[in-house]
Motif scaffolding. Sequence first.
Motif, short mmCIF file in Angstrom:
data_model
loop_
_atom_site.label_atom_id
_atom_site.label_comp_id
_atom_site.label_asym_id
_atom_site.label_seq_id
_atom_site.Cartn_x
_atom_site.Cartn_y
_atom_site.Cartn_z
N UNK A 39 107.81 89.79 67.91
CA UNK A 39 106.93 90.59 67.07
C UNK A 39 105.72 91.06 67.87
N UNK A 40 105.17 90.15 68.68
CA UNK A 40 104.03 90.50 69.53
C UNK A 40 104.42 91.57 70.54
N UNK A 41 105.58 91.39 71.18
CA UNK A 41 106.05 92.36 72.17
C UNK A 41 106.29 93.72 71.53
N UNK A 42 106.92 93.72 70.36
CA UNK A 42 107.16 94.98 69.65
C UNK A 42 105.86 95.71 69.35
N UNK A 43 104.85 94.96 68.90
CA UNK A 43 103.56 95.57 68.57
C UNK A 43 102.92 96.19 69.79
N UNK A 44 102.96 95.49 70.92
CA UNK A 44 102.37 96.03 72.15
C UNK A 44 103.14 97.26 72.65
N UNK A 45 104.44 97.22 72.55
CA UNK A 45 105.24 98.38 72.99
C UNK A 45 104.96 99.60 72.12
N UNK A 46 104.70 99.38 70.83
CA UNK A 46 104.40 100.49 69.93
C UNK A 46 103.05 101.11 70.22
N UNK A 47 102.10 100.29 70.66
CA UNK A 47 100.73 100.76 70.85
C UNK A 47 100.51 101.40 72.22
N UNK A 48 101.19 100.91 73.25
CA UNK A 48 100.96 101.44 74.59
C UNK A 48 101.34 102.91 74.68
N UNK A 49 100.72 103.60 75.62
CA UNK A 49 101.00 105.02 75.84
C UNK A 49 102.16 105.14 76.82
N UNK A 50 103.26 105.66 76.35
CA UNK A 50 104.43 105.79 77.21
C UNK A 50 104.89 104.43 77.70
N UNK A 51 104.98 104.30 79.03
CA UNK A 51 105.35 103.02 79.64
C UNK A 51 104.25 102.58 80.60
N UNK A 52 103.01 102.76 80.14
CA UNK A 52 101.86 102.49 81.00
C UNK A 52 101.71 101.01 81.36
N UNK A 53 102.15 100.14 80.49
CA UNK A 53 102.01 98.70 80.75
C UNK A 53 103.35 98.00 80.86
N UNK A 54 104.25 98.31 79.96
CA UNK A 54 105.54 97.64 79.94
C UNK A 54 106.66 98.68 79.90
N UNK A 55 107.77 98.36 80.57
CA UNK A 55 108.90 99.27 80.62
C UNK A 55 110.00 98.93 79.62
#
Length: 259
Positions: A39-55
């Motif tokens: 759930x935490x990972x999903x939330x961060x992936x939704x918020x990041x811009x493109x793939x700026x932090x996680x791929x």
Amino acid sequence: MEDKRNIQIIEWEHLDKKKFYVFGVAMTMVIRVSVYPFTLIRTRLQVQKGKSLYHGTFDAFIKILRADGVTGLYRGFLVNTFTLISGQCYVTTYELTRKFVADYSQSNTVKSLVAGGSASLVAQSITVPIDVVSQHLMMQRKGERMGRFQVRGSPEGRGVVAFGQTKDIIRQILRADGLRGFYRGYVASLLTYIPNSAVWWPFYHFYAVPGEWHVCTTTVGTWILLWLAGLGATVQTGPWRLAVPGRMPPPSGCKTLPS
């Protein structure tokens, strides 16, 4: 009462309340511990811009684990556990509403429709503020900030204790948005979960009618029944789910989530 079905319809008066609440909370907690990191990972992936932090999911999992350890995958978890209250309130409201509606209608469809919608209204009213705080805590990470608010660390550079972070986030939300800040996405949540819950229960009873489906005679059949009910409810309410992936406005550099 059997009500011409293969499964007994359990009403409020049939429940062992002590076992119901104790086992319900325990099982929900076990599930929550298992799925929270994703759930935490999903939330961060939704918020990041493109793939700026996680791929992707696996990349995010590894990077969070390396940077913050296992505890990094559980940021905001203690606050999120308070949503267990909403889960119990959901079931209690559902059962009591069914009992109330039974005085006016014996139709399972009517009872399930009204009770499901009412239960979701109560549950979301409790869940949304907890989710808002929890999601802001999920965004706390070392290095580049992701969330709108940043928890202040101690002078030694270490983060403050868990509930200290929670109080810090709550103060920042109050200062920036007032009480309304705790209900970002509330209307979208209601428009998603009330219809979904209201439709799910009638579908459940519909598929349980033995003369039409014969799916609830075994454990596997019960799982199929639950899946069919969920599918029917999702088809009906799916578009609104696009509006509730997250409830917090991101800082500049991150994409905007609907609220």
